[in-house]
Design a protein around this motif. Structure first.
Motif, short mmCIF file in Angstrom:
data_model
loop_
_atom_site.label_atom_id
_atom_site.label_comp_id
_atom_site.label_asym_id
_atom_site.label_seq_id
_atom_site.Cartn_x
_atom_site.Cartn_y
_atom_site.Cartn_z
N ASN A 1 4.21 -1.74 3.70
CA ASN A 1 5.00 -0.76 4.32
C ASN A 1 5.18 0.33 3.20
O ASN A 1 5.10 1.49 3.04
CB ASN A 1 6.30 -1.02 4.53
N THR A 2 5.50 -0.17 1.73
CA THR A 2 5.82 0.68 0.70
C THR A 2 4.74 1.52 0.25
O THR A 2 4.58 2.71 -0.10
CB THR A 2 6.20 -0.28 -0.71
N SER A 3 3.56 0.90 0.24
CA SER A 3 1.97 1.63 -0.04
C SER A 3 1.93 2.79 0.97
O SER A 3 1.76 4.22 0.44
CB SER A 3 0.95 0.82 0.24
N ILE A 4 2.27 2.69 2.31
CA ILE A 4 2.40 4.00 3.09
C ILE A 4 3.31 4.82 2.84
O ILE A 4 3.16 6.05 2.81
CB ILE A 4 2.46 3.35 4.64
N VAL A 5 4.61 4.39 2.46
CA VAL A 5 5.52 5.54 2.21
C VAL A 5 5.09 6.11 0.77
O VAL A 5 5.23 7.38 0.59
CB VAL A 5 6.96 4.68 1.59
N GLY A 6 4.76 5.54 -0.31
CA GLY A 6 4.25 6.15 -1.13
C GLY A 6 3.08 7.15 -1.17
O GLY A 6 2.99 8.19 -1.71
N ALA A 7 2.21 6.68 -0.52
CA ALA A 7 0.71 7.66 -0.36
C ALA A 7 1.39 8.53 0.62
O ALA A 7 0.69 9.78 0.21
CB ALA A 7 -0.13 6.81 0.33
N ASN A 8 2.21 8.40 1.62
CA ASN A 8 2.63 9.49 2.29
C ASN A 8 3.51 10.83 1.49
O ASN A 8 3.11 11.92 1.51
CB ASN A 8 3.40 9.22 3.49
N GLY A 9 4.01 10.31 0.39
CA GLY A 9 4.92 11.04 -0.41
C GLY A 9 3.89 11.87 -1.27
O GLY A 9 4.10 13.09 -1.72
N LEU B 1 -3.85 7.62 -5.65
CA LEU B 1 -4.39 7.43 -4.00
C LEU B 1 -5.11 6.03 -4.17
O LEU B 1 -4.68 5.33 -2.98
CB LEU B 1 -4.83 8.40 -3.49
N PHE B 2 -5.94 5.90 -4.86
CA PHE B 2 -6.70 4.55 -5.16
C PHE B 2 -5.69 3.32 -5.37
O PHE B 2 -5.79 2.29 -4.44
CB PHE B 2 -7.55 4.68 -6.19
N ASP B 3 -4.66 3.35 -5.97
CA ASP B 3 -3.83 2.46 -6.23
C ASP B 3 -3.00 2.12 -5.02
O ASP B 3 -2.83 0.98 -4.33
CB ASP B 3 -2.47 3.19 -7.23
N TYR B 4 -2.73 3.29 -4.22
CA TYR B 4 -1.84 3.11 -2.97
C TYR B 4 -2.77 2.60 -1.69
O TYR B 4 -2.39 1.86 -0.97
CB TYR B 4 -1.07 4.26 -2.52
N ASN C 1 6.41 3.47 10.09
CA ASN C 1 6.46 4.69 9.17
C ASN C 1 6.08 6.07 9.89
O ASN C 1 6.73 6.90 9.61
CB ASN C 1 5.45 4.66 8.05
N THR C 2 5.60 5.83 11.12
CA THR C 2 5.42 7.06 12.07
C THR C 2 6.75 7.28 12.71
O THR C 2 7.45 8.33 12.95
CB THR C 2 4.36 6.63 13.07
N GLN C 3 7.72 6.25 12.63
CA GLN C 3 9.00 6.59 13.15
C GLN C 3 9.96 7.20 11.96
O GLN C 3 10.97 7.89 12.46
CB GLN C 3 9.67 5.18 13.67
N GLY C 4 9.66 6.87 10.76
CA GLY C 4 10.51 7.59 9.99
C GLY C 4 10.91 6.51 8.68
O GLY C 4 10.88 5.42 8.92
#
Length: 750
Positions: free
Chosen positions: A346-354, A109-112, A166-169
């Motif tokens: 954007n990718t960091s949000i996708v990854g942290a969300n996952g 998570l620190f990474d993201y 990312n809130t949209q999907g």
């Protein structure tokens, strides 16, 4: 069937549609684009950051990191082929328990949290540098404003933009990532070609061999070990190589995102995952590694430090050719840089969300974090948490690229190292669950093997992590502090969840449930000719997996439905119920298992809950309203297949006109299936039945008077005779013969 059926003749049906977070599937190109938006973006800053610390030999270390990244990617392919919902946390937890899993996910998570701010701030640095360069070229130089402040403001704007996307999907954000990578590819091709021409025309220098010249040994490169730079460290070539490797390891960032997007990769999942990995490997090697070499070869040593924060801009301004052409290409480089670096945000949000979704599913975070967005169905609360931490990081570091880069490497290397250790442990604890393995396995006999490839990869990662622990002291302090804080938060939250979930199923998806008074295929987004799969037992969905394996969902939709029964209550279609009355923990557990099966195959499904007093009526009316072509059920615990088919057929008879022609399929656990045609249909005849019919026809047509007779004439007469006898004195005799035929069929099948 036509979609213009007379709705007034069909019963009003109230169903409840369930949607879950992230149940959408993307191509391997989109998956590769998401990962490359992070991994490829490092080309914009890793060369300058590494050279600033270790000197001109940095490109060789970056090349080594890019080659080694293929090995790390192989670890992720093996782990995600075992667990669709994989990633560091899930794999480490399975292999080594909750404690190490929480530490590993804290580092990840620190990474993201850092990769997004780092990328968006670097984009701001490129944009600020271009503004200064264009103003000087036009002869109206601007007053120098603080680049860090400009970059921080730009980073905040980019972060807020991708928060909304990312809130949209994820499908929306993956489409943006693919568009960004297409534009980036055009820029990379031009860059490589123009740099090659420049090297051909002018003087250039090759980066020095690190094995001969070593690296710069000072406080910035050695950290806490700087006091030994004139002692034992200067004589340990291998140690110095690991120091240089460690300072370049952030070029490998983004690999964990591959494990996160694996859940959304379309069918065939493993094949597409490997395709995405190949695309990522080739692209990153050509872009990131070559860029760092071109910078040292083309930009003069005296000027290059000025471009450490925007290295590719420096390359653009020192290419061979007229100034106006270089300035135009510089503008293109900055445009692409802003796009790809913003895409990494954007990718960091996708990854942290996952990652946090996996954590929440396993009971480490409360269900409130996974609550779907009321409109988009995404886990917006987790997204809000991640973006909030990223905005705080940008403000705290004031947009300083090198501070962010130094902190970033901590999460990268430690999450990779723990992942490698977990994969190694799982090789021995769960040796049978492998669709794919990291190569270089030495057979030891009796089904055992030595996973030498995994051992070597893990050894390199742990040595690098330990070296970085002492040489990147700021990252160590920041990373350890962050990890301890989040470990404490995870531990507290996990205990609270354990109390709240006492006696309830764990690891369940969150669903958004809403009622639909008229479940037509148009309103539910499914096409006529779909397949309705009736489910009831979350531990017994073998037939759903079989349906998904054999169905091309691009051409035919799959609807998973369950009936919420109300014995003695209102009749079907009349229940005045709300979502919380028909969707409880049982339905949540059932649909979680259904979604897991869909994710394993990489194919979408639709989810329905139908309240009713009779399950067979619920199935048939739903199939009629959705214009299904097939109904698939599992074997009942109480009924034999023929009894299930009879009750379903009775429900079909109760349907109002026009009644659909469809097939009911009952699948057995052993893989055998039986098909039953509902309503009037052409019967299936055995070979002996056809032979008997043909013999009777031959005997009849031997008389010239019946030369024009057909087989169906014979059947018509036989059926009329059977009907007459069923209503006459021979009824019992006929039924005895039918009973004998049924027993004969059962004995033949067994």
């Amino acid at each position: 069937m036509s979609t213009t059926l007379n709705n007034s003749k069909r019963p009003a049906v109230k169903v409840f549609v369930a949607t879950t977070v992230l149940l959408s599937f993307i191509s391997f190109w989109r998956a590769a684009a998401i990962v490359l938006s992070d991994l490829g973006s490092s080309a914009y800053y890793v060369g300058g950051d590494a050279e600033k610390v270790i000197g001109k030999s940095a490109p060789w270390f970056i090349l080594a990191v890019m080659l080694f990244a293929n090995c790390v990617r192989a670890l992720y392919i093996e782990s995600t082929s075992m667990f669709v919902r994989g990633g560091v946390y899930r794999v480490v937890r399975r292999a080594m328990g909750n404690t190490l899993a929480k530490f590993s996910v804290s580092a990840l998570l620190f990474d993201y949290v850092l990769t997004g701010p780092l990328s968006s701030v670097v984009a701001g640095q490129y944009l600020a540098g271009f503004i200064h360069d264009i103003s000087q070229y036009l002869g109206h130089p601007l007053r120098r404003f603080p680049d860090d402040a400009f970059a921080a403001i730009f980073g905040i704007l980019v972060t807020v933009y991708f928060w909304w996307k990312n809130t949209q999907g994820i499908h929306e954000s993956s489409g943006k990532a693919l568009q960004i990578m297409i534009v980036t590819t055009v820029m990379v091709v031009i860059l490589i070609a123009w740099c090659t021409v420049t090297i051909w025309h002018g003087p250039f220098q090759v980066p020095p061999n690190p094995l001969k010249s070593g690296i710069v040994l000072n406080h910035e490169s050695l950290g806490w070990l700087a006091r030994f730079k004139d002692g034992w460290i200067s004589h340990l070539t291998l140690f110095i190589m690991f120091v240089g490797f460690g300072h370049s390891v952030l070029a490998m960032s983004g690999e964990e995102t591959l494990a996160q997007v694996n859940r959304e990769i379309a069918h065939p999942k493993l094949k597409n995952l490997k395709k995405a990995a190949v695309v990522i490997g080739i692209y990153a090697l050509l872009f990131t590694a070559l860029t760092s070499f071109f910078a040292v070869m083309i930009i003069p040593d005296k000027v290059r430090p000025e471009y450490f924060g925007n290295l590719i801009s420096g390359i653009a301004m020192h290419l061979w050719g007229p100034g106006w052409a270089k300035l135009i290409f510089h503008a293109f480089v900055v445009l692409v840089g802003v796009l790809i670096l913003s895409g990494a945000q954007n990718t960091s949000i996708v990854g942290a969300n996952g990652v946090l979704n996996r954590v929440a599913e396993d009971g480490v975070l409360t269900d409130a974090f996974q609550k779907p967005h009321p409109r988009f169905g995404t886990s917006y609360r987790i997204i809000n948490l991640v973006v909030g931490m990223q905005l705080f990081t940008i403000v705290l570091t004031r947009g300083n690229v090198f501070t962010l880069a130094g902190l970033y490497a901590f999460g990268v290397v430690w999450s990779f190292a723990l992942m490698a250790l977990a994969v190694l442990v799982l090789r021995y604890t769960e040796p049978e669950k492998r669709e794919w393995k990291v190569p270089l396995n030495i057979p030891l006999g009796k089904g055992r093997e030595l996973p030498l490839g995994v051992i070597l990869i893990g050894a390199v990662l742990f040595i690098t992590a330990i070296v970085n622990f002492f040489t990147k002291y700021q990252a160590t302090i920041g990373g350890v502090t962050f990890s301890i804080v989040f470990f404490a938060i995870f531990t507290y939250s996990e205990r609270r969840v354990a109390r709240l979930r006492a006696g309830k199923p764990e690891g369940l998806d969150q669903f958004r449930v809403y009622s639909n008074e008229e479940p037509e295929n148009e309103t539910l987004g499914v096409r006529p000719g779909n397949i309705v799969v009736a489910v009831r037992d979350p531990k017994n969905l073998y037939y759903l997996r079989e349906v998904l394996r054999r169905t091309d969902t691009a051409k035919q939709d799959v609807i998973v439905m369950t009936a919420r029964l109300y014995r003695g209550g209102p009749s079907f279609g009349e229940a005045k119920l709300e979502a919380d009355q028909v969707f409880d923990h049982y339905e949540q557990e059932l649909f979680t298992a259904a979604v897991a099966a869909a994710e394993k195959e990489g194919k979408p499904i639709s989810l329905l809950v139908v309240p009713a007093s009779n399950v067979f009526d619920a199935i048939m009316v739903t199939a009629q309203r959705l214009e299904a072509s097939r109904i698939v059920c599992g074997l009942s615990n109480k009924l034999i297949p023929d009894e299930q088919a009879k009750l379903t057929g009775d429900a079909w008879e109760r349907l109002p006109e026009p009644k659909p022609r469809l097939v009911m399929e009952i699948r057995m656990p052993n893989g055998v299936g039986r098909e039953y045609y509902l309503g009037p249909h052409t019967p299936r005849l055995r070979n002996q039945d056809l032979e008997l019919l043909h013999r009777i026809w031959l005997e009849i047509t031997s008389d010239p008077r019946f030369a024009g007779a057909h087989h169906y004439h014979v059947i018509a007469v036989a059926l009329e005779e059977l009907e007459r006898e069923l209503h006459g004195p021979r009824r019992d005799e006929v039924l005895d013969k039918l009973q004998h035929e049924l027993h004969k069929r059962s004995s033949e099948e067994t």
